[in-house]
Design an enzyme around this catalytic site. Structure first.
Site, PDB file in Angstrom:
ATOM      1  N   ASP A   1      44.566  66.755  27.325  1.00  0.00           N
ATOM      2  CA  ASP A   1      43.171  67.049  27.663  1.00  0.00           C
ATOM      3  C   ASP A   1      42.303  66.644  26.464  1.00  0.00           C
ATOM      4  OD1 ASP A   1      40.768  68.274  28.743  1.00  0.00           O
ATOM      5  OD2 ASP A   1      42.064  69.456  30.028  1.00  0.00           O
TER       6      ASP A   1
ATOM      7  N   HIS B   1      41.815  63.157  26.304  1.00  0.00           N
ATOM      8  CA  HIS B   1      40.568  62.884  27.014  1.00  0.00           C
ATOM      9  C   HIS B   1      39.403  62.651  26.059  1.00  0.00           C
ATOM     10  CE1 HIS B   1      42.142  64.903  30.980  1.00  0.00           C
ATOM     11  NE2 HIS B   1      42.930  63.959  30.522  1.00  0.00           N
TER      12      HIS B   1
END
Ligand SMILES: *[C@@H]1O[C@H](CO)[C@@H](O)[C@H](O)[C@H]1NC(C)=O
Ligand SMILES: *[C@@H]1O[C@H](CO)[C@@H](O)[C@H](O)[C@H]1NC(C)=O
Length: 390
Positions: A216, A239
């Site tokens: 993430d 991310h």
């Protein structure tokens, strides 16, 4: 030995004794470095011993975790501590989380002003939990944050390795004055919700020389974050570096004065992202600078998304109430994995203002990439490729 030499020797011995650190090792309280026996009671006892020590001028009490593998079911290390300068938690070994999820946070430090965490590995052992989440038919708990530092000021975390969290690896919440230096965070690209470092309701936070690869955001900054410096960060997989999501709730505090400099992003889903819900809740992001950033195969290198609304529910008109202003991108170069390297998709009711692009060079498959603007205003200087749409 002459009298002078003798008194010098005595003086030296006295000085050494005065500087001697009050140290509390978890093994002295019964912790077993066998990777299997739960050492929670011993860790807590060592913490309360260190935390209850008044400290001496120039030295802080130390809680020590020696070499070895210690299973720790859960630890709530609570202050305030007696030593005004705080407590040092020195970790030589590896601390292992239980396989099952039984709480929202695993290792918590609350009200621990002056806390310094040094070294060691915190292994969240998240694989079984990720597998549960990957299996749509099963009902899994949300997961466990590995290291939760809350309501603490003047904190430093150095040379710590965090592995395979079941959720966020490190959370900094409601803190002022935090330095995170030379930490390494490692989890696979497909591990769900495993943010590297999440900062919220906190100010004066510095993240220096971090290496983060996860499933993430490498770093995410939530509401009420201000005066942040992120310098020398390597991110990927993951991310990217993210401000948001903001505007999900009414009454959120804004984000201001964030600097990210010298970042290298490799193969990440996003590079530098600001994200708000497409909901009318008011909020703000202002005073953000991204400089000297290298991207390698990043899917959305520069992105502002004010239309976040998974499932398209409760986002009337999909117009965000969050005002984003005064954001600079300087010296950003590298490759995009998609044709649109710069995307400013701002709110129709609160357009982006004061955006600045300078010295941008992002390509897509050795060709010029594209940029896309909606409701975004600003200026471009120097070489800017893809061509600015501001
Ligand atoms: C912005 O944050 C930095 C820390 O990164 C701090 O040194 C600086 O003083 C802040 N600037 C303002 C105007 O508050
Ligand atoms: C842009 O690049 C030029 C030439 O390399 C340099 O002189 C200038 O300082 C850069 N500007 C910024 C804002 O980085």
């Amino acid at each position: 030995m002459s009298g002078v030499a003798l008194s010098l020797a005595v003086l030296a011995a006295v000085l050494v004794a005065a500087a001697a650190v009050a140290e509390y090792s978890v093994v002295d309280y019964g912790a077993r470095p066998d990777g299997g026996s739960d050492s929670a009671g011993a860790f807590l006892a060592a913490w309360y011993a260190a935390c209850g020590h008044a400290g001496r001028p120039g030295s802080r009490p130390v809680m020590r975790v020696p070499a070895g593998r210690f299973l720790l079911s859960r630890a709530y290390f609570k202050g305030p501590c007696r030593s005004a300068a705080g407590v040092v938690v020195a970790i030589d070994g590896t601390v292992l989380a239980p396989l099952a999820v039984d709480s929202t946070a695993w290792i918590m430090f609350h009200y621990a002003d002056g806390l310094a965490i040094r070294g060691g590995t915190l292994d969240g052992q998240g694989r079984a939990h990720w597998a549960c989440k990957a299996d749509a038919g099963r009902d899994c708990p949300p997961g466990t944050t590995t290291l939760d530092i809350s309501q603490s000021n003047g904190v430093s975390v150095k040379r710590v390795t965090l592995l395979d969290s079941k959720n966020v690896h490190m959370s900094i919440y409601d803190c002022r004055g935090v330095t995170v230096q030379s930490v390494r965070i490692v989890a696979p690209a497909d591990s769900p919700n495993t943010d590297g470092i999440h900062v919220q309701l906190s100010s004066r936070v510095r993240i220096l020389s971090a290496t983060i690869g996860t499933g993430d955001d490498c770093v995410s900054m939530g509401p009420g974050t201000s005066d942040v410096l992120i310098r020398n960060i390597r991110c990927g997989p993951g991310h990217g570096i993210s401000i948001g999501s903001l505007g999900g709730e009414a009454g959120e505090e804004g984000v201001r004065n964030v600097t990210v400099e010298r970042a290298a992003l490799t193969g990440t889903q996003n590079g530098l992202r600001i994200k708000t819900w497409g909901k009318p809740n008011p909020g703000s992001v202002t005073g953000v600078t991204f400089s000297r950033v290298t991207m390698r195969g990043v899917h959305n290198p520069i992105v502002v998304d004010q239309n976040y609304c998974p499932g398209d529910v409760k986002c009337p008109g999909k117009s965000s109430g969050v005002q984003i202003s005064d954001v600079s991108y300087e010296d950003i170069e590298g490759t995009s994995a998609t044709p649109v390297a710069v995307r400013f998709d701002c709110s129709g009711s609160n357009p982006c203002t004061g955006f600045r692009l300078s010295n941008i060079s992002l390509t897509y498959r050795d060709r010029t990439a594209r940029s896309l603007c909606r409701n975004a205003d600003g200026s471009a200087t120097g070489v800017v490729s893809p061509q600015s749409c501001l």
